[in-house]
Structures are given as structure tokens and as C-alpha cells.
Scaffold this motif. Structure first.
Motif, PDB file in Angstrom:
ATOM      1  N   TYR A 119     -36.331  39.718  22.099  1.00 34.55           N
ATOM      2  CA  TYR A 119     -35.966  39.433  23.486  1.00 34.55           C
ATOM      3  C   TYR A 119     -34.910  40.381  24.040  1.00 34.55           C
ATOM      4  CZ  TYR A 119     -38.405  35.031  22.673  1.00 34.55           C
ATOM      5  OH  TYR A 119     -39.352  34.087  22.365  1.00 34.55           O
ATOM      6  N   PHE A 120     -34.150  41.053  23.155  1.00 34.38           N
ATOM      7  CA  PHE A 120     -33.127  42.006  23.561  1.00 34.38           C
ATOM      8  C   PHE A 120     -33.335  43.295  22.774  1.00 34.38           C
ATOM      9  CE2 PHE A 120     -31.152  37.908  24.521  1.00 34.38           C
ATOM     10  CZ  PHE A 120     -30.760  38.118  25.840  1.00 34.38           C
ATOM     11  N   PHE A 121     -33.030  44.454  23.420  1.00 30.87           N
ATOM     12  CA  PHE A 121     -33.496  45.717  22.853  1.00 30.87           C
ATOM     13  C   PHE A 121     -32.444  46.825  22.836  1.00 30.87           C
ATOM     14  CE2 PHE A 121     -36.816  43.633  25.494  1.00 30.87           C
ATOM     15  CZ  PHE A 121     -37.581  43.111  24.468  1.00 30.87           C
ATOM     16  N   LEU A 122     -31.178  46.500  23.000  1.00 33.46           N
ATOM     17  CA  LEU A 122     -30.168  47.547  23.130  1.00 33.46           C
ATOM     18  C   LEU A 122     -30.083  48.427  21.892  1.00 33.46           C
ATOM     19  CD1 LEU A 122     -27.866  48.972  24.567  1.00 33.46           C
ATOM     20  CD2 LEU A 122     -26.318  47.175  23.743  1.00 33.46           C
ATOM     21  N   GLN A 123     -30.111  47.839  20.693  1.00 34.40           N
ATOM     22  CA  GLN A 123     -29.972  48.653  19.484  1.00 34.40           C
ATOM     23  C   GLN A 123     -31.116  49.663  19.346  1.00 34.40           C
ATOM     24  OE1 GLN A 123     -29.239  45.277  19.494  1.00 34.40           O
ATOM     25  NE2 GLN A 123     -27.087  45.850  19.515  1.00 34.40           N
ATOM     26  N   GLY A 124     -32.297  49.287  19.818  1.00 33.68           N
ATOM     27  CA  GLY A 124     -33.412  50.223  19.809  1.00 33.68           C
ATOM     28  C   GLY A 124     -33.184  51.378  20.762  1.00 33.68           C
ATOM     29  N   ILE A 154     -27.811  61.489  11.704  1.00 33.47           N
ATOM     30  CA  ILE A 154     -27.059  60.397  12.312  1.00 33.47           C
ATOM     31  C   ILE A 154     -27.926  59.152  12.547  1.00 33.47           C
ATOM     32  CG2 ILE A 154     -25.812  59.682  14.382  1.00 33.47           C
ATOM     33  CD1 ILE A 154     -24.107  61.308  12.572  1.00 33.47           C
ATOM     34  N   PRO A 155     -29.161  59.274  13.086  1.00 36.87           N
ATOM     35  CA  PRO A 155     -29.959  58.050  13.277  1.00 36.87           C
ATOM     36  C   PRO A 155     -30.191  57.283  11.978  1.00 36.87           C
ATOM     37  CG  PRO A 155     -30.936  59.887  14.474  1.00 36.87           C
ATOM     38  CD  PRO A 155     -29.867  60.471  13.603  1.00 36.87           C
ATOM     39  N   TYR A 156     -30.359  58.003  10.886  1.00 37.28           N
ATOM     40  CA  TYR A 156     -30.622  57.341   9.611  1.00 37.28           C
ATOM     41  C   TYR A 156     -29.341  56.768   9.011  1.00 37.28           C
ATOM     42  CZ  TYR A 156     -34.762  59.976  10.616  1.00 37.28           C
ATOM     43  OH  TYR A 156     -35.866  60.493  11.258  1.00 37.28           O
ATOM     44  N   CYS A 157     -28.195  57.362   9.360  1.00 34.57           N
ATOM     45  CA  CYS A 157     -26.916  56.750   8.991  1.00 34.57           C
ATOM     46  C   CYS A 157     -26.733  55.431   9.738  1.00 34.57           C
ATOM     47  CB  CYS A 157     -25.769  57.695   9.305  1.00 34.57           C
ATOM     48  SG  CYS A 157     -25.693  59.172   8.274  1.00 34.57           S
ATOM     49  N   MET A 158     -27.191  55.386  10.975  1.00 34.54           N
ATOM     50  CA  MET A 158     -27.121  54.136  11.735  1.00 34.54           C
ATOM     51  C   MET A 158     -28.000  53.071  11.101  1.00 34.54           C
ATOM     52  SD  MET A 158     -27.161  55.724  15.616  1.00 34.54           S
ATOM     53  CE  MET A 158     -26.860  54.157  16.425  1.00 34.54           C
ATOM     54  N   LEU A 159     -29.183  53.469  10.623  1.00 28.07           N
ATOM     55  CA  LEU A 159     -30.039  52.510   9.920  1.00 28.07           C
ATOM     56  C   LEU A 159     -29.365  52.001   8.656  1.00 28.07           C
ATOM     57  CD1 LEU A 159     -33.604  54.131  10.194  1.00 28.07           C
ATOM     58  CD2 LEU A 159     -32.817  52.024  11.294  1.00 28.07           C
ATOM     59  N   LEU A 160     -28.712  52.893   7.920  1.00 28.34           N
ATOM     60  CA  LEU A 160     -28.044  52.495   6.690  1.00 28.34           C
ATOM     61  C   LEU A 160     -26.900  51.533   6.972  1.00 28.34           C
ATOM     62  CD1 LEU A 160     -27.734  52.769   3.633  1.00 28.34           C
ATOM     63  CD2 LEU A 160     -26.276  54.785   4.038  1.00 28.34           C
ATOM     64  N   SER A 161     -26.137  51.812   8.020  1.00 28.23           N
ATOM     65  CA  SER A 161     -25.042  50.904   8.353  1.00 28.23           C
ATOM     66  C   SER A 161     -25.569  49.536   8.775  1.00 28.23           C
ATOM     67  CB  SER A 161     -24.176  51.504   9.461  1.00 28.23           C
ATOM     68  OG  SER A 161     -24.892  51.595  10.685  1.00 28.23           O
ATOM     69  N   SER A 162     -26.707  49.507   9.453  1.00 30.72           N
ATOM     70  CA  SER A 162     -27.307  48.219   9.817  1.00 30.72           C
ATOM     71  C   SER A 162     -27.783  47.472   8.581  1.00 30.72           C
ATOM     72  CB  SER A 162     -28.485  48.437  10.774  1.00 30.72           C
ATOM     73  OG  SER A 162     -28.051  48.946  12.016  1.00 30.72           O
ATOM     74  N   LEU A 163     -28.274  48.204   7.583  1.00 37.48           N
ATOM     75  CA  LEU A 163     -28.694  47.566   6.335  1.00 37.48           C
ATOM     76  C   LEU A 163     -27.535  46.827   5.694  1.00 37.48           C
ATOM     77  CD1 LEU A 163     -30.936  47.175   4.186  1.00 37.48           C
ATOM     78  CD2 LEU A 163     -30.132  49.304   3.130  1.00 37.48           C
ATOM     79  N   LEU A 164     -26.328  47.362   5.843  1.00 34.70           N
ATOM     80  CA  LEU A 164     -25.149  46.745   5.236  1.00 34.70           C
ATOM     81  C   LEU A 164     -24.543  45.653   6.110  1.00 34.70           C
ATOM     82  CD1 LEU A 164     -23.425  49.998   3.898  1.00 34.70           C
ATOM     83  CD2 LEU A 164     -24.884  48.400   2.631  1.00 34.70           C
ATOM     84  N   MET A 165     -24.606  45.830   7.447  1.00 34.15           N
ATOM     85  CA  MET A 165     -23.876  44.924   8.337  1.00 34.15           C
ATOM     86  C   MET A 165     -24.772  44.001   9.151  1.00 34.15           C
ATOM     87  SD  MET A 165     -20.767  47.372   9.720  1.00 34.15           S
ATOM     88  CE  MET A 165     -21.888  48.560  10.492  1.00 34.15           C
ATOM     89  N   ASN A 166     -25.978  44.453   9.499  1.00 33.37           N
ATOM     90  CA  ASN A 166     -26.849  43.653  10.373  1.00 33.37           C
ATOM     91  C   ASN A 166     -28.304  43.972  10.085  1.00 33.37           C
ATOM     92  OD1 ASN A 166     -27.837  42.006  12.404  1.00 33.37           O
ATOM     93  ND2 ASN A 166     -27.358  43.446  14.050  1.00 33.37           N
TER      94      ASN A 166
END
Length: 261
Positions: A119-124, A154-166
């Protein structure tokens, strides 16, 4: 002090500034219960009501993650959109950036509603803008939190950080990367390697939408110089009139490439 802050705010790239401000305001009011979430999430069935709730196309990209995300999401949105707006060679005009947001946002909404039910898409959208911004920064270095990495990672670092935090955000972020890659294929890869023209040309109406008369001050009033294609009246008036969008949307400000100091 406050005047200096406001001056710096108004000198920031206008689209990036507007998006970051909207995210911050909607996120604070939404997460603290001041704005009903039911007013802003995306649901295609709401588009067929009378009147159609078309604002949901925009507001579904304005709610950040909770807690620390209220600060980080507007920051990342501003950082990457400002790079697209000011330094990215793919976007020579403000309307090109606006068309990018419309097409990539539409792709993210469509894929998520069909396959993920979000329903929300900001992270995408944030990771899509990041992916697009770093395509022309290959070989450069950039900081991601406390680490220095090649800019294109950088985009894949963002994915990795999401794996750890969200971890719940990862499917949405993957659709953002897919949307950015799809846009890159349609506008750059196909024209360069397929021998064709861009499959997503910026519509002419967007150019007309962002055009505004040039305005300059005189001691005896405000003179309005019409934009391209408009007849010149040679008149002056005491108040400015014109487009609903600021003139800065038609200019490119200064910026810094990703990975620069």
C-alpha cells in the motif's frame, strides 16, 4: 540564523526539496496519529469512487518507515533526487526528471499491487533513484553510513541494511531496482544498442506544464517576460502571474556527483 536556514532551503534543488519536505511532513503527522493513514495509502478501488481519490498516486510515496526512518528516508530521497535533478546527464530538463518519477513510480505501484499487495512505496522509489543516480558514477567511491564503497554498489548496500534492520522492505526495494533498470533499458540501453529511439520520451505536455514566464523586478513594478512560444506584451504589472510551478523548475542548479567530497 533562521534566515540563513531558509535561504539554504530555497536554494536547494526544487523537486528534491519539495519531495523531502512532503515526506517529512506526511511521515511525522502520519506516524504520530495527526493524519489518518486511511487517507493516503494506495488502493486502486478508491480511484473509481466519486470523486476519484487520485491523490493516492502521490501520497502512497510519502510515508516513511517509522522511528529512524522518519529522518533517513527524507534524507535519502533528497540526496538521490537532487543528483538526478542537477548532475545526471540523462535528465537535461526538469520535465525529464518529473517524467522519470511518474514512469518509475507507476511501475513500482503496478508490480507491487499485482504481486505483493503493498500500500506504500517510498522505499522502492528511493532505491530506484539511487540505482539510476549511480549508473554514471562507476569507478567513483561513495560513503554509505560509516563505510566507503564503490558507488554502483550503494543500492545493494541499502538492501543489505534492510536485511539487518527491516527485512519486510526488501521485496519493495527489489521492485524499485527493477523499475530503475526497466527505465534505463527503455531510455538508454535500447537507443544505444538497439538502434532505436527512446521508448519513454518525455511528453510535450510536461514541458508546457513546467514552463513559466521569466519575472524580474523594476522600481515601478514587476515585468513579466513570456516563456518560449508565448507572445510578448511588453507590459509591466505590480504583481506576478504565471505557472503554478516555480521558475527554478526550468533551470539546473549546481550539484555534486555521487562519491565526491
Amino acid at each position: 540564523m533562521s534566515s540563513e536556514i531558509m535561504a539554504a532551503y530555497w536554494q536547494a534543488p526544487p523537486m528534491a526539496r519539495t519531495l523531502a519536505t512532503a515526506i517529512l511532513v506526511v511521515s511525522i503527522t502520519g506516524h504520530f496519529g495527526l493524519l489518518p493513514i486511511g487517507w493516503i495509502y494506495f488502493d486502486e478501488s478508491r480511484l473509481f469512487k466519486l470523486p476519484p481519490e487520485i491523490w493516492r498516486f502521490v501520497t502512497s510515496f510519502l510515508l516513511s518507515s517509522p522511528q529512524l526512518g522518519i529522518v533517513l528516508d527524507p534524507y535519502f530521497a533528497y540526496q538521490y533526487l537532487s543528483q538526478l535533478e542537477t548532475t545526471n546527464p540523462k535528465f537535461q530538463r526538469k520535465e525529464d526528471v518529473l517524467w522519470y518519477l511518474i514512469t518509475v513510480g507507476g511501475f513500482i505501484i503496478t508490480v507491487n499491487r499485482i504481486f505483493l499487495g503493498g500500500y506504500f512505496f517510498l522505499q522502492g522509489l528511493i532505491i530506484a533513484m539511487c540505482y539510476t543516480a549511480v549508473q554514471d558514477a562507476r569507478g567513483a567511491k561513495s560513503n554509505f553510513f560509516f563505510f566507503t564503497v564503490p558507488a554502483q554498489l550503494i543500492p545493494y548496500c541499502m538492501l543489505l541494511s534492510s536485511l539487518l534492520m527491516n527485512p519486510m522492505a526488501i521485496p519493495l526495494q527489489v521492485t524499485g531496482i527493477l523499475a530503475a533498470h526497466w527505465h534505463d533499458f527503455m531510455t538508454r540501453l535500447w537507443p544505444e544498442f538497439g538502434g532505436g529511439s527512446s521508448l519513454l520520451p518525455t511528453p510535450a505536455f510536461l514541458s508546457r506544464f513546467v514552463e513559466t514566464p521569466r519575472v524580474f523586478q523594476r522600481e515601478y513594478g514587476t515585468a513579466i517576460r513570456p516563456g518560449p512560444g508565448a507572445p510578448s506584451t511588453g507590459s509591466t504589472t505590480g504583481a506576478s502571474t504565471g505557472s503554478v510551478l516555480p521558475d527554478s523548475w526550468r533551470t539546473r542548479g549546481s550539484g555534486h556527483r555521487l562519491g565526491g567530497d
